[in-house]
Enzyme design. Sequence first.
Site, PDB file in Angstrom:
ATOM      1  N   LYS A  13      -2.996  -5.984  -5.214  1.00  0.00           N
ATOM      2  CA  LYS A  13      -4.442  -5.748  -5.280  1.00  0.00           C
ATOM      3  C   LYS A  13      -4.750  -4.281  -5.597  1.00  0.00           C
ATOM      4  CE  LYS A  13      -5.022  -7.105  -0.983  1.00  0.00           C
ATOM      5  NZ  LYS A  13      -3.612  -7.414  -0.603  1.00  0.00           N
ATOM      6  N   ARG A  88     -11.692 -10.577   4.171  1.00  0.00           N
ATOM      7  CA  ARG A  88     -10.438 -11.113   4.679  1.00  0.00           C
ATOM      8  C   ARG A  88     -10.649 -12.241   5.682  1.00  0.00           C
ATOM      9  NH1 ARG A  88      -7.189  -6.189   3.611  1.00  0.00           N
ATOM     10  NH2 ARG A  88      -5.036  -6.506   4.205  1.00  0.00           N
ATOM     11  N   ARG A 127       7.237   0.048  -0.977  1.00  0.00           N
ATOM     12  CA  ARG A 127       6.021   0.706  -1.469  1.00  0.00           C
ATOM     13  C   ARG A 127       5.922   2.159  -1.001  1.00  0.00           C
ATOM     14  NH1 ARG A 127       0.362  -2.224  -0.466  1.00  0.00           N
ATOM     15  NH2 ARG A 127       0.963  -2.257   1.716  1.00  0.00           N
ATOM     16  N   ARG A 161       3.410   4.078   4.302  1.00  0.00           N
ATOM     17  CA  ARG A 161       2.509   3.668   5.381  1.00  0.00           C
ATOM     18  C   ARG A 161       3.291   3.247   6.613  1.00  0.00           C
ATOM     19  NH1 ARG A 161      -1.487  -0.490   2.417  1.00  0.00           N
ATOM     20  NH2 ARG A 161      -1.303  -1.444   4.470  1.00  0.00           N
ATOM     21  N   ARG A 172       1.158  -9.402   9.337  1.00  0.00           N
ATOM     22  CA  ARG A 172       0.083  -9.346   8.338  1.00  0.00           C
ATOM     23  C   ARG A 172       0.054 -10.613   7.499  1.00  0.00           C
ATOM     24  NH1 ARG A 172       1.962  -3.784   6.123  1.00  0.00           N
ATOM     25  NH2 ARG A 172       0.503  -4.100   4.415  1.00  0.00           N
TER      26      ARG A 172
HETATM   27  P1  ADP Z   1      -2.499  -4.453   2.126  1.00  0.00           P
HETATM   28  O1  ADP Z   1      -2.769  -3.607   0.906  1.00  0.00           O
HETATM   29  O2  ADP Z   1      -1.071  -4.448   2.511  1.00  0.00           O
HETATM   30  O3  ADP Z   1      -3.079  -5.823   1.997  1.00  0.00           O
HETATM   31  P2  ADP Z   1      -4.653  -2.984   3.412  1.00  0.00           P
HETATM   32  O4  ADP Z   1      -4.444  -1.569   3.037  1.00  0.00           O
HETATM   33  O5  ADP Z   1      -5.666  -3.750   2.642  1.00  0.00           O
HETATM   34  O6  ADP Z   1      -3.240  -3.746   3.345  1.00  0.00           O
HETATM   35  O7  ADP Z   1      -4.996  -3.105   4.952  1.00  0.00           O
HETATM   36  C1  ADP Z   1      -4.224  -2.434   5.930  1.00  0.00           C
HETATM   37  C2  ADP Z   1      -4.725  -2.837   7.310  1.00  0.00           C
HETATM   38  O8  ADP Z   1      -6.095  -2.431   7.459  1.00  0.00           O
HETATM   39  C3  ADP Z   1      -4.735  -4.345   7.585  1.00  0.00           C
HETATM   40  O9  ADP Z   1      -3.471  -4.812   8.062  1.00  0.00           O
HETATM   41  C4  ADP Z   1      -5.835  -4.436   8.654  1.00  0.00           C
HETATM   42  O10 ADP Z   1      -5.364  -3.985   9.912  1.00  0.00           O
HETATM   43  C5  ADP Z   1      -6.844  -3.408   8.167  1.00  0.00           C
HETATM   44  N1  ADP Z   1      -7.838  -3.995   7.240  1.00  0.00           N
HETATM   45  C6  ADP Z   1      -8.023  -3.671   5.924  1.00  0.00           C
HETATM   46  N2  ADP Z   1      -9.016  -4.392   5.382  1.00  0.00           N
HETATM   47  C7  ADP Z   1      -9.477  -5.204   6.373  1.00  0.00           C
HETATM   48  C8  ADP Z   1     -10.485  -6.214   6.433  1.00  0.00           C
HETATM   49  N3  ADP Z   1     -11.229  -6.538   5.348  1.00  0.00           N
HETATM   50  N4  ADP Z   1     -10.677  -6.847   7.620  1.00  0.00           N
HETATM   51  C9  ADP Z   1      -9.953  -6.531   8.710  1.00  0.00           C
HETATM   52  N5  ADP Z   1      -8.972  -5.623   8.714  1.00  0.00           N
HETATM   53  C10 ADP Z   1      -8.729  -4.949   7.563  1.00  0.00           C
HETATM   54  P1  ADP Z   2      -1.600  -4.771  -2.168  1.00  0.00           P
HETATM   55  O1  ADP Z   2      -2.693  -3.753  -2.436  1.00  0.00           O
HETATM   56  O2  ADP Z   2      -2.007  -6.154  -2.566  1.00  0.00           O
HETATM   57  O3  ADP Z   2      -1.085  -4.713  -0.760  1.00  0.00           O
HETATM   58  P2  ADP Z   2       0.032  -3.064  -3.920  1.00  0.00           P
HETATM   59  O4  ADP Z   2      -0.782  -2.980  -5.166  1.00  0.00           O
HETATM   60  O5  ADP Z   2       0.061  -1.883  -3.038  1.00  0.00           O
HETATM   61  O6  ADP Z   2      -0.357  -4.412  -3.108  1.00  0.00           O
HETATM   62  O7  ADP Z   2       1.530  -3.449  -4.352  1.00  0.00           O
HETATM   63  C1  ADP Z   2       2.578  -3.519  -3.370  1.00  0.00           C
HETATM   64  C2  ADP Z   2       3.845  -2.885  -3.950  1.00  0.00           C
HETATM   65  O8  ADP Z   2       4.358  -3.730  -4.993  1.00  0.00           O
HETATM   66  C3  ADP Z   2       3.627  -1.519  -4.589  1.00  0.00           C
HETATM   67  O9  ADP Z   2       4.774  -0.715  -4.303  1.00  0.00           O
HETATM   68  C4  ADP Z   2       3.497  -1.796  -6.079  1.00  0.00           C
HETATM   69  O10 ADP Z   2       4.005  -0.713  -6.866  1.00  0.00           O
HETATM   70  C5  ADP Z   2       4.358  -3.042  -6.252  1.00  0.00           C
HETATM   71  N1  ADP Z   2       3.796  -4.001  -7.222  1.00  0.00           N
HETATM   72  C6  ADP Z   2       2.485  -4.288  -7.458  1.00  0.00           C
HETATM   73  N2  ADP Z   2       2.348  -5.238  -8.405  1.00  0.00           N
HETATM   74  C7  ADP Z   2       3.614  -5.603  -8.766  1.00  0.00           C
HETATM   75  C8  ADP Z   2       4.148  -6.544  -9.712  1.00  0.00           C
HETATM   76  N3  ADP Z   2       3.350  -7.327 -10.464  1.00  0.00           N
HETATM   77  N4  ADP Z   2       5.503  -6.624  -9.805  1.00  0.00           N
HETATM   78  C9  ADP Z   2       6.313  -5.841  -9.041  1.00  0.00           C
HETATM   79  N5  ADP Z   2       5.877  -4.942  -8.142  1.00  0.00           N
HETATM   80  C10 ADP Z   2       4.545  -4.805  -8.008  1.00  0.00           C
END
Ligand code: ADP
Ligand code: ADP
Length: 214
Positions: A13, A88, A127, A161, A172
């Site tokens: 994302k 979410r 990551r 992170r 998660r």
């Molecule tokens: P990821 O990119 O791995 O999906 P995020 O950076 O979006 O993780 O979120 C990290 C953490 O922040 C989540 O595990 C949760 O604790 C909190 N968080 C982020 N967005 C939301 C949301 N929309 N609702 C509730 N908790 C959230």
């Molecule tokens: P999210 O925001 O959904 O948690 P991220 O965009 O941070 O996910 O991506 C998670 C990890 O996977 C990052 O280290 C990113 O560089 C890698 N990544 C993202 N998209 C792809 C893909 N299509 N193929 C392989 N690795 C990816």
Amino acid sequence: MNIILLGPPGAGKGTQASRLQDERGMVQLSTGDMLRAAVKDGTPVGLKAKAIMEAGELVSDEIVSGIIGEALDKLSPETGVIFDGYPRTAAQAESLDAILAARGRKLDHVIELAVDEEALVERITGRFTCGNCGEGYHDTFKQPKQAGVCDACGSTEFKRRPDDNEETVRTRMTEYRAKTAPILPIYKSRHLLKKVDGMAAIDVVTSQIETILG
Ligand code: ADP
Ligand code: ADP
Ligand code: ZN
């Protein structure tokens, strides 16, 4: 245009949102990034969110919907928005409708990044990001062109992170299955849901999204 990128942790994302932001002049609103900033600054929201985020659980709907409303109020009405990591839960999806309507906005697309669960642990544990500009990288899938130097800004400081460890990722993913996946059918019934293959290479995912956005 207002779009949601929806998918489990590690689906891509943030990676895709930041590309759309650069290419289309849209603004990425990531609740995860906003919460991490609040934790770093020690704000009241940050103090409430810190332990919950470290455990991989979800922060309350009221807190995240509050910060999303505040972030939208800082944008001009014409600016397109990419919601990354929000909504979410079903309650957040409902709040978002009201938040958008109150600002004369409407939802155009909900893009689901579909990924195999087994791939997510590897994505998340590999990551890292630039400590200066936030550009995202991966140990295997997206290394900087020159080792140890950010492609985007030249910084040599990188960070990982605290919640990107295998144990927290499992929590998660459980949260995603229980609370977030159930909102997909809601958007499907509203004909907003578009699915892309999140297992494809990063560039290929971007072009799938570009095709949907037109
Ligand atoms: P990821 O990119 O791995 O999906 P995020 O950076 O979006 O993780 O979120 C990290 C953490 O922040 C989540 O595990 C949760 O604790 C909190 N968080 C982020 N967005 C939301 C949301 N929309 N609702 C509730 N908790 C959230
Ligand atoms: P999210 O925001 O959904 O948690 P991220 O965009 O941070 O996910 O991506 C998670 C990890 O996977 C990052 O280290 C990113 O560089 C890698 N990544 C993202 N998209 C792809 C893909 N299509 N193929 C392989 N690795 C990816
Ligand atoms: Zn950088």
